[in-house]
Write a protein that holds these residues in place. Structure first.
Motif, PDB file in Angstrom:
ATOM      1  N   UNK A  81       0.786  -1.223   0.000  1.00  0.00           N
ATOM      2  CA  UNK A  81       0.000   0.000   0.000  1.00  0.00           C
ATOM      3  C   UNK A  81       0.815   1.268   0.000  1.00  0.00           C
ATOM      4  N   UNK A  82       2.118   1.158   0.272  1.00  0.00           N
ATOM      5  CA  UNK A  82       2.989   2.335   0.270  1.00  0.00           C
ATOM      6  C   UNK A  82       3.483   2.695  -1.132  1.00  0.00           C
ATOM      7  N   UNK A  83       3.290   1.801  -2.076  1.00  0.00           N
ATOM      8  CA  UNK A  83       3.816   2.025  -3.424  1.00  0.00           C
ATOM      9  C   UNK A  83       2.701   2.492  -4.353  1.00  0.00           C
ATOM     10  N   UNK A  84       2.892   3.638  -4.958  1.00  0.00           N
ATOM     11  CA  UNK A  84       1.833   4.235  -5.774  1.00  0.00           C
ATOM     12  C   UNK A  84       1.440   3.346  -6.946  1.00  0.00           C
ATOM     13  N   UNK A  85       2.404   2.706  -7.588  1.00  0.00           N
ATOM     14  CA  UNK A  85       2.097   1.884  -8.760  1.00  0.00           C
ATOM     15  C   UNK A  85       1.375   0.588  -8.386  1.00  0.00           C
ATOM     16  N   UNK A  86       1.314   0.277  -7.085  1.00  0.00           N
ATOM     17  CA  UNK A  86       0.669  -0.968  -6.656  1.00  0.00           C
ATOM     18  C   UNK A  86      -0.671  -0.717  -5.986  1.00  0.00           C
ATOM     19  N   UNK A  87      -1.163   0.494  -6.076  1.00  0.00           N
ATOM     20  CA  UNK A  87      -2.431   0.853  -5.466  1.00  0.00           C
ATOM     21  C   UNK A  87      -3.271   1.615  -6.477  1.00  0.00           C
ATOM     22  N   UNK A  88      -4.466   2.005  -6.062  1.00  0.00           N
ATOM     23  CA  UNK A  88      -5.321   2.806  -6.925  1.00  0.00           C
ATOM     24  C   UNK A  88      -6.625   2.113  -7.232  1.00  0.00           C
ATOM     25  N   UNK A  89      -7.422   2.754  -8.060  1.00  0.00           N
ATOM     26  CA  UNK A  89      -8.739   2.236  -8.410  1.00  0.00           C
ATOM     27  C   UNK A  89      -8.609   0.859  -9.072  1.00  0.00           C
ATOM     28  N   UNK A  90      -9.414  -0.066  -8.605  1.00  0.00           N
ATOM     29  CA  UNK A  90      -9.397  -1.411  -9.175  1.00  0.00           C
ATOM     30  C   UNK A  90      -8.438  -2.364  -8.496  1.00  0.00           C
ATOM     31  N   UNK A  91      -7.634  -1.869  -7.559  1.00  0.00           N
ATOM     32  CA  UNK A  91      -6.689  -2.723  -6.833  1.00  0.00           C
ATOM     33  C   UNK A  91      -7.176  -2.897  -5.404  1.00  0.00           C
ATOM     34  N   UNK A  92      -7.280  -4.144  -4.962  1.00  0.00           N
ATOM     35  CA  UNK A  92      -7.758  -4.426  -3.614  1.00  0.00           C
ATOM     36  C   UNK A  92      -6.846  -5.466  -2.967  1.00  0.00           C
ATOM     37  N   UNK A  93      -6.461  -5.210  -1.734  1.00  0.00           N
ATOM     38  CA  UNK A  93      -5.654  -6.162  -0.976  1.00  0.00           C
ATOM     39  C   UNK A  93      -6.498  -6.729   0.157  1.00  0.00           C
ATOM     40  N   UNK A  94      -6.376  -8.046   0.357  1.00  0.00           N
ATOM     41  CA  UNK A  94      -7.165  -8.734   1.362  1.00  0.00           C
ATOM     42  C   UNK A  94      -6.223  -9.579   2.225  1.00  0.00           C
ATOM     43  N   UNK A  95      -6.295  -9.399   3.529  1.00  0.00           N
ATOM     44  CA  UNK A  95      -5.517 -10.244   4.419  1.00  0.00           C
ATOM     45  C   UNK A  95      -6.298 -11.528   4.669  1.00  0.00           C
ATOM     46  N   UNK A  96      -5.807 -12.621   4.129  1.00  0.00           N
ATOM     47  CA  UNK A  96      -6.489 -13.909   4.246  1.00  0.00           C
ATOM     48  C   UNK A  96      -5.509 -15.021   3.908  1.00  0.00           C
ATOM     49  N   UNK A  97      -5.874 -16.224   4.266  1.00  0.00           N
ATOM     50  CA  UNK A  97      -5.091 -17.405   3.933  1.00  0.00           C
ATOM     51  C   UNK A  97      -5.283 -17.714   2.448  1.00  0.00           C
ATOM     52  N   UNK A  98      -4.205 -17.663   1.677  1.00  0.00           N
ATOM     53  CA  UNK A  98      -4.312 -17.881   0.238  1.00  0.00           C
ATOM     54  C   UNK A  98      -4.725 -19.298  -0.122  1.00  0.00           C
ATOM     55  N   UNK A  99      -4.616 -20.233   0.818  1.00  0.00           N
ATOM     56  CA  UNK A  99      -5.070 -21.594   0.536  1.00  0.00           C
ATOM     57  C   UNK A  99      -6.578 -21.736   0.703  1.00  0.00           C
ATOM     58  N   UNK A 100      -7.212 -20.694   1.274  1.00  0.00           N
ATOM     59  CA  UNK A 100      -8.674 -20.663   1.409  1.00  0.00           C
ATOM     60  C   UNK A 100      -9.168 -19.268   0.985  1.00  0.00           C
ATOM     61  N   UNK A 101      -9.020 -18.934  -0.282  1.00  0.00           N
ATOM     62  CA  UNK A 101      -9.302 -17.566  -0.731  1.00  0.00           C
ATOM     63  C   UNK A 101     -10.786 -17.217  -0.658  1.00  0.00           C
ATOM     64  N   UNK A 102     -11.105 -16.030  -0.143  1.00  0.00           N
ATOM     65  CA  UNK A 102     -12.501 -15.593  -0.028  1.00  0.00           C
ATOM     66  C   UNK A 102     -12.995 -14.909  -1.299  1.00  0.00           C
ATOM     67  N   UNK A 103     -12.779 -15.534  -2.439  1.00  0.00           N
ATOM     68  CA  UNK A 103     -13.196 -14.945  -3.719  1.00  0.00           C
ATOM     69  C   UNK A 103     -13.837 -16.026  -4.582  1.00  0.00           C
ATOM     70  N   UNK A 104     -14.640 -15.586  -5.543  1.00  0.00           N
ATOM     71  CA  UNK A 104     -15.290 -16.503  -6.474  1.00  0.00           C
ATOM     72  C   UNK A 104     -15.401 -15.838  -7.850  1.00  0.00           C
ATOM     73  N   UNK A 105     -15.491 -16.671  -8.873  1.00  0.00           N
ATOM     74  CA  UNK A 105     -15.764 -16.238 -10.246  1.00  0.00           C
ATOM     75  C   UNK A 105     -14.731 -15.263 -10.791  1.00  0.00           C
ATOM     76  N   UNK A 106     -13.468 -15.430 -10.416  1.00  0.00           N
ATOM     77  CA  UNK A 106     -12.404 -14.610 -10.995  1.00  0.00           C
ATOM     78  C   UNK A 106     -12.123 -15.083 -12.418  1.00  0.00           C
ATOM     79  N   UNK A 107     -11.509 -14.206 -13.196  1.00  0.00           N
ATOM     80  CA  UNK A 107     -11.135 -14.574 -14.559  1.00  0.00           C
ATOM     81  C   UNK A 107      -9.779 -15.262 -14.625  1.00  0.00           C
ATOM     82  N   UNK A 108      -8.963 -15.085 -13.592  1.00  0.00           N
ATOM     83  CA  UNK A 108      -7.642 -15.713 -13.576  1.00  0.00           C
ATOM     84  C   UNK A 108      -7.077 -15.680 -12.168  1.00  0.00           C
ATOM     85  N   UNK A 109      -6.177 -16.617 -11.911  1.00  0.00           N
ATOM     86  CA  UNK A 109      -5.469 -16.680 -10.632  1.00  0.00           C
ATOM     87  C   UNK A 109      -3.988 -16.832 -10.897  1.00  0.00           C
ATOM     88  N   UNK A 110      -3.201 -16.092 -10.147  1.00  0.00           N
ATOM     89  CA  UNK A 110      -1.744 -16.152 -10.250  1.00  0.00           C
ATOM     90  C   UNK A 110      -1.162 -16.507  -8.890  1.00  0.00           C
TER      91      UNK A 110
END
Length: 216
Positions: A81-110
């Motif tokens: 969040x301290x880096x301008x190029x890594x924040x902004x409209x359309x960018x969201x950061x979520x603190x969660x366990x990546x092995x149990x992601x709280x998301x659905x219906x994404x177009x891609x996962x990296x």
């Protein structure tokens, strides 16, 4: 707080410096290409760390798309969040366990450099595939030993890197490198089983393996 959170929290600043070292940009560009993103897509990065991949992902999805970064370590996300190029409209950061992601219906996962740290990497890959809409792609980028006969000295360095980058273990360096490789292999095998139109390539003299596939 888990061992991983404590470890990566302490080393967030150093991790960020390594993640942006010269020469790394080419890896990130090639990995993002493997996702076949289009403008307007939503892409989720599992274990996003300090968000080094986010500018590359944003460029592909455009202003109408979205980038979601998931990481269990608050210090990593704060650094992002301290880096301008890594924040902004359309960018969201979520603190969660990546092995149990709280998301659905994404177009891609990296997932870059994280598959080898999970106790059950196959289950993590299942969760990632489950949160991608049919036709979306999942890409895994991981360090590995190079098969080149000339690479023995650097393979020893790989073993040391794995040891230092994996908290909470009492295994020897060589034993932990082997465990790390088993986990990466398990993740790749599960992604192979769950996807079609798979592509695999090596980068940087064989020290990086990039596997991607489409969720049917």
């Amino acid at each position: 707080m888990t061992d991983a959170q404590s470890f990566y929290g302490r080393w967030a600043r150093v991790y960020d410096w390594i993640a942006n070292a010269p020469g790394v940009t080419a890896w990130r560009d090639r990995t993002v290409e493997a996702l076949a993103l289009a403008p307007g897509d939503t892409v989720v990065e599992m274990g996003c760390g300090t968000g080094a991949n986010v500018p590359h992902l944003r460029e592909r999805v455009g202003p109408a798309g979205g980038v979601v970064g998931i990481d269990v370590t608050r210090e990593m996300l704060d650094r992002a969040g301290e880096r301008r190029r890594r924040t902004g409209e359309g960018v969201h950061y979520v603190q969660a366990d990546a092995s149990r992601p709280p998301v659905r219906a994404a177009d891609a996962v990296l997932a870059t450099f994280v598959a080898g740290i999970f106790e059950d990497p196959a289950a993590a890959v299942d969760a990632w595939c489950d949160c991608v809409a049919p036709g979306g792609r999942v890409a895994l980028l991981n360090f590995q030993r190079s098969p080149s006969a000339l690479a023995a000295p650097l393979n020893l360095a790989f073993e040391g890197f794995v040891r230092l980058s994996a908290p909470g273990t009492r295994l020897s360096t060589r034993s932990h490198a082997s465990a790390f490789e088993r986990r990466v292999r398990a993740a790749r095998e599960r992604l192979t089983a769950r996807t079609v139109d798979r592509r695999y390539e090596t980068l940087t003299g064989g020290y990086l393996g990039l596997l991607s596939g489409t969720v049917p």
